[in-house]
Motif scaffolding. Structure first.
Motif, PDB file in Angstrom:
ATOM      1  N   TYR A 137       0.972  -0.860  -0.114  1.00 13.95           N
ATOM      2  CA  TYR A 137       0.179   0.156  -0.107  1.00 13.95           C
ATOM      3  C   TYR A 137       0.858   1.568  -0.277  1.00 13.95           C
ATOM      4  N   LEU A 138       2.103   1.363   0.461  1.00 16.29           N
ATOM      5  CA  LEU A 138       2.905   2.638   0.524  1.00 16.29           C
ATOM      6  C   LEU A 138       3.740   2.899  -0.724  1.00 16.29           C
ATOM      7  N   TYR A 139       3.411   1.530  -1.712  1.00 14.20           N
ATOM      8  CA  TYR A 139       4.179   1.811  -2.732  1.00 14.20           C
ATOM      9  C   TYR A 139       2.809   2.218  -4.238  1.00 14.20           C
ATOM     10  N   LYS A 174      -0.197   3.497  -3.082  1.00 11.68           N
ATOM     11  CA  LYS A 174      -1.985   3.748  -2.212  1.00 11.68           C
ATOM     12  C   LYS A 174      -2.732   3.262  -2.946  1.00 11.68           C
ATOM     13  N   ASP A 175      -3.289   2.371  -3.437  1.00  8.17           N
ATOM     14  CA  ASP A 175      -4.451   2.144  -3.668  1.00  8.17           C
ATOM     15  C   ASP A 175      -4.646   0.340  -3.181  1.00  8.17           C
ATOM     16  N   LYS A 176      -6.084   0.816  -2.477  1.00 15.24           N
ATOM     17  CA  LYS A 176      -6.373  -0.419  -1.886  1.00 15.24           C
ATOM     18  C   LYS A 176      -6.528  -2.005  -2.424  1.00 15.24           C
ATOM     19  N   CYS A 225      -3.031  -3.136  -4.076  1.00 19.72           N
ATOM     20  CA  CYS A 225      -2.549  -3.833  -3.309  1.00 19.72           C
ATOM     21  C   CYS A 225      -3.235  -4.937  -3.125  1.00 19.72           C
TER      22      CYS A 225
END
Length: 56
Positions: free
Chosen positions: A33-35, A37-39, A42
């Motif tokens: 998610y850090l990379y 930023k989309d659930k 992810c």
């Protein structure tokens, strides 16, 4: 006998995969998610990671 051996291998892989998901799943999800930023992306990444574990 060979069929039973293959079944045991499948069960072993399933158990290993379950343990990997339980142990690493949350951390991998956080990092992915850090990379992206989309659930949704992810979740796809995490799924691909664990699928690749099965095919080793």
């Amino acid at each position: 006998m060979e069929l039973n051996h293959k079944l045991e291998d499948i069960q072993s892989k399933e158990q290993l995969l379950t343990q990997l998901i339980e142990f690493y799943g949350d951390e991998l999800k956080r990092i992915a998610y850090l990379y992206v930023k989309d659930k949704s992306q992810c979740d796809d990444i995490i799924q691909e990671v664990f699928i690749s574990c099965i095919h080793i």
